[in-house]
Write a protein that holds these residues in place. Sequence first.
Motif, PDB file in Angstrom:
ATOM      1  N   ARG A 191     -40.247 -75.888 -38.557  1.00  0.00           N
ATOM      2  CA  ARG A 191     -40.170 -74.769 -39.512  1.00  0.00           C
ATOM      3  C   ARG A 191     -38.896 -73.952 -39.328  1.00  0.00           C
ATOM      4  O   ARG A 191     -38.674 -72.980 -40.044  1.00  0.00           O
ATOM      5  CB  ARG A 191     -41.406 -73.886 -39.388  1.00  0.00           C
ATOM      6  CG  ARG A 191     -41.624 -73.328 -38.011  1.00  0.00           C
ATOM      7  CD  ARG A 191     -42.865 -72.456 -37.944  1.00  0.00           C
ATOM      8  NE  ARG A 191     -43.047 -71.984 -36.580  1.00  0.00           N
ATOM      9  CZ  ARG A 191     -43.975 -71.135 -36.198  1.00  0.00           C
ATOM     10  NH1 ARG A 191     -44.829 -70.668 -37.095  1.00  0.00           N
ATOM     11  NH2 ARG A 191     -44.070 -70.756 -34.951  1.00  0.00           N
ATOM     12  N   ARG A 192     -38.067 -74.314 -38.320  1.00  0.00           N
ATOM     13  CA  ARG A 192     -36.837 -73.558 -38.052  1.00  0.00           C
ATOM     14  C   ARG A 192     -35.636 -74.498 -38.085  1.00  0.00           C
ATOM     15  O   ARG A 192     -35.608 -75.495 -37.375  1.00  0.00           O
ATOM     16  CB  ARG A 192     -36.894 -72.914 -36.663  1.00  0.00           C
ATOM     17  CG  ARG A 192     -37.921 -71.824 -36.519  1.00  0.00           C
ATOM     18  CD  ARG A 192     -37.902 -71.232 -35.116  1.00  0.00           C
ATOM     19  NE  ARG A 192     -38.350 -72.173 -34.099  1.00  0.00           N
ATOM     20  CZ  ARG A 192     -37.647 -72.511 -33.027  1.00  0.00           C
ATOM     21  NH1 ARG A 192     -36.430 -72.012 -32.849  1.00  0.00           N
ATOM     22  NH2 ARG A 192     -38.129 -73.357 -32.138  1.00  0.00           N
ATOM     23  N   GLU A 193     -34.628 -74.137 -38.902  1.00  0.00           N
ATOM     24  CA  GLU A 193     -33.390 -74.914 -39.004  1.00  0.00           C
ATOM     25  C   GLU A 193     -32.738 -75.102 -37.627  1.00  0.00           C
ATOM     26  O   GLU A 193     -32.210 -76.180 -37.313  1.00  0.00           O
ATOM     27  CB  GLU A 193     -32.447 -74.147 -39.951  1.00  0.00           C
ATOM     28  CG  GLU A 193     -31.099 -74.789 -40.198  1.00  0.00           C
ATOM     29  CD  GLU A 193     -31.189 -76.040 -41.061  1.00  0.00           C
ATOM     30  OE1 GLU A 193     -31.915 -76.003 -42.071  1.00  0.00           O
ATOM     31  OE2 GLU A 193     -30.540 -77.054 -40.691  1.00  0.00           O
ATOM     32  N   TRP A 283     -59.052 -86.167 -31.082  1.00  0.00           N
ATOM     33  CA  TRP A 283     -59.330 -85.219 -29.985  1.00  0.00           C
ATOM     34  C   TRP A 283     -59.291 -86.004 -28.685  1.00  0.00           C
ATOM     35  O   TRP A 283     -60.011 -87.004 -28.538  1.00  0.00           O
ATOM     36  CB  TRP A 283     -60.697 -84.554 -30.179  1.00  0.00           C
ATOM     37  CG  TRP A 283     -60.937 -83.383 -29.261  1.00  0.00           C
ATOM     38  CD1 TRP A 283     -59.998 -82.579 -28.672  1.00  0.00           C
ATOM     39  CD2 TRP A 283     -62.215 -82.877 -28.829  1.00  0.00           C
ATOM     40  NE1 TRP A 283     -60.601 -81.604 -27.911  1.00  0.00           N
ATOM     41  CE2 TRP A 283     -61.962 -81.762 -27.985  1.00  0.00           C
ATOM     42  CE3 TRP A 283     -63.538 -83.245 -29.077  1.00  0.00           C
ATOM     43  CZ2 TRP A 283     -62.978 -81.026 -27.392  1.00  0.00           C
ATOM     44  CZ3 TRP A 283     -64.550 -82.499 -28.478  1.00  0.00           C
ATOM     45  CH2 TRP A 283     -64.273 -81.404 -27.664  1.00  0.00           C
ATOM     46  N   LEU A 284     -58.444 -85.557 -27.752  1.00  0.00           N
ATOM     47  CA  LEU A 284     -58.282 -86.293 -26.487  1.00  0.00           C
ATOM     48  C   LEU A 284     -59.620 -86.489 -25.768  1.00  0.00           C
ATOM     49  O   LEU A 284     -59.861 -87.538 -25.157  1.00  0.00           O
ATOM     50  CB  LEU A 284     -57.286 -85.550 -25.576  1.00  0.00           C
ATOM     51  CG  LEU A 284     -56.977 -86.249 -24.251  1.00  0.00           C
ATOM     52  CD1 LEU A 284     -56.257 -87.574 -24.471  1.00  0.00           C
ATOM     53  CD2 LEU A 284     -56.150 -85.339 -23.337  1.00  0.00           C
ATOM     54  N   THR A 285     -60.479 -85.481 -25.847  1.00  0.00           N
ATOM     55  CA  THR A 285     -61.785 -85.565 -25.166  1.00  0.00           C
ATOM     56  C   THR A 285     -62.569 -86.786 -25.661  1.00  0.00           C
ATOM     57  O   THR A 285     -63.157 -87.526 -24.867  1.00  0.00           O
ATOM     58  CB  THR A 285     -62.570 -84.262 -25.415  1.00  0.00           C
ATOM     59  OG1 THR A 285     -61.751 -83.184 -24.978  1.00  0.00           O
ATOM     60  CG2 THR A 285     -63.888 -84.232 -24.678  1.00  0.00           C
ATOM     61  N   GLY A 338     -40.624 -73.180 -24.903  1.00  0.00           N
ATOM     62  CA  GLY A 338     -41.218 -73.929 -23.802  1.00  0.00           C
ATOM     63  C   GLY A 338     -42.592 -73.371 -23.509  1.00  0.00           C
ATOM     64  O   GLY A 338     -43.085 -72.480 -24.189  1.00  0.00           O
ATOM     65  N   LYS A 339     -43.204 -73.903 -22.467  1.00  0.00           N
ATOM     66  CA  LYS A 339     -44.575 -73.526 -22.128  1.00  0.00           C
ATOM     67  C   LYS A 339     -44.618 -72.231 -21.338  1.00  0.00           C
ATOM     68  O   LYS A 339     -43.658 -71.882 -20.654  1.00  0.00           O
ATOM     69  CB  LYS A 339     -45.210 -74.605 -21.243  1.00  0.00           C
ATOM     70  CG  LYS A 339     -45.360 -75.931 -21.913  1.00  0.00           C
ATOM     71  CD  LYS A 339     -46.791 -76.392 -21.964  1.00  0.00           C
ATOM     72  CE  LYS A 339     -47.625 -75.848 -23.018  1.00  0.00           C
ATOM     73  NZ  LYS A 339     -47.851 -76.348 -24.280  1.00  0.00           N
ATOM     74  N   VAL A 340     -45.764 -71.575 -21.396  1.00  0.00           N
ATOM     75  CA  VAL A 340     -46.080 -70.503 -20.448  1.00  0.00           C
ATOM     76  C   VAL A 340     -46.867 -71.164 -19.329  1.00  0.00           C
ATOM     77  O   VAL A 340     -47.786 -71.953 -19.595  1.00  0.00           O
ATOM     78  CB  VAL A 340     -46.941 -69.411 -21.117  1.00  0.00           C
ATOM     79  CG1 VAL A 340     -47.275 -68.319 -20.102  1.00  0.00           C
ATOM     80  CG2 VAL A 340     -46.232 -68.842 -22.339  1.00  0.00           C
TER      81      VAL A 340
END
Length: 344
Positions: A191-193, A283-285, A338-340
């Motif tokens: 969604r971001r150029e 779903w991975l589960t 990135g991740k938290v």
Amino acid sequence: MTNLPDTMRALIQLEDGYSGKPEGPVISDASLYLAESQIPVPTPADGQVLIKLRVASVNPSDLHFIKGEYGQPRRKGAPAGFEGCGDVVATGKGAEGLVGTRVAFAVSPSGSGAWAEYALTDAVACIPLRPDVSDVDGSAQIVNPLTAMAMVDIAAKDGDAFVISAATSQLGKLMISLAKDMNLKVIALVRREKAVAALKNLGATEVLVTTARDFADQFAAASRALKPRVFLDAVSDQICETVFTLMPNNARWISYGKLGAEAPRLTQMGQLIFMGKRIEGFWLTSWMRTTPPKDQARIVGEVQARFADGRWHTDVAVTLGLAEVVEGLAAATKITDGKVVIKP
Ligand SMILES: NC(=O)c1ccc[n+]([C@@H]2O[C@H](COP(=O)([O-])OP(=O)(O)OC[C@H]3O[C@@H](n4cnc5c(N)ncnc54)[C@H](OP(=O)(O)O)[C@@H]3O)[C@@H](O)[C@H]2O)c1
């Protein structure tokens, strides 16, 4: 449980069950859902392990969960957090061999969450880590990497090109680099150029910006050229429905996430009837319940090898201490580069 404390710090959930009004994985104030608390260290039952946390990850599924909109109910007073990396410090019967092992783990529904000094889960939900995999990569070793492997495998069985949405996500990036190694073509939607160049460098064949005025025309052209049959979709909003309608005969729209708040409307039911198109979920589960253990073991080995040799790595945007999460989670999750991750 020798040499273990009686109590631990944990981020516990404030609500039970489901909210009944799904809004998406956006947090404006974590104190609505979580509190820091001192609670008893859980005791492993047969087949379970107690893990001293090194690093826990924060995934969109965790945010859906604490808001009461995931595939399993919240438990008031129980720690949150589905995934992490740590050391097995105690076990119930049948899992004694894991004591002292550094593992990546996913928290089973009967366990105790990863956003705490100690987590509890089933021994079968742990992956012993190679020494050359870092703690941070270990903390994000299960949910996204296994999903990436499983879904790219689904796509590879259905042609040499596929479409992904939210391509800047950790999972999106894993899938792009995996596809490149497998000589598959990816149409990546962002969604971001500003995200385009990085994803092209990573190996995406086309990177299209969904907010562009002529996005539908651009996607139609890419779809005609590459003929993707599978759309792996984490956003699941109206633009995604448009993408599905512009894909060729027999295309499959596989929704695996709901990052978009908007509920999509189906505009071309005839395509399901006359063009053999299908709408599905992943779903991975469920994948773990239905995939033979030997296939899962092979995939787990491949995931670790990719992290160990640097083909995959976990981008971290923010590291929070347990004591900083209630105050800092909302702002941290707004940084999407990135991740938290959470450290005790
Ligand atoms: N079904 C399963 O078994 C399964 C397993 C694992 C993960 N998942 C799902 O996979 C998705 C990605 O997980 P992740 O951990 O890789 O995510 P992540 O690294 O936290 O990244 C989330 C990304 O989503 C993008 N995003 C957020 N809201 C969006 C919207 N409304 N429209 C378009 N893009 C949006 C952001 O893009 P910007 O860069 O533009 O801000 C951000 O890069 C999540 O939906 C998660 O629930 C599902």
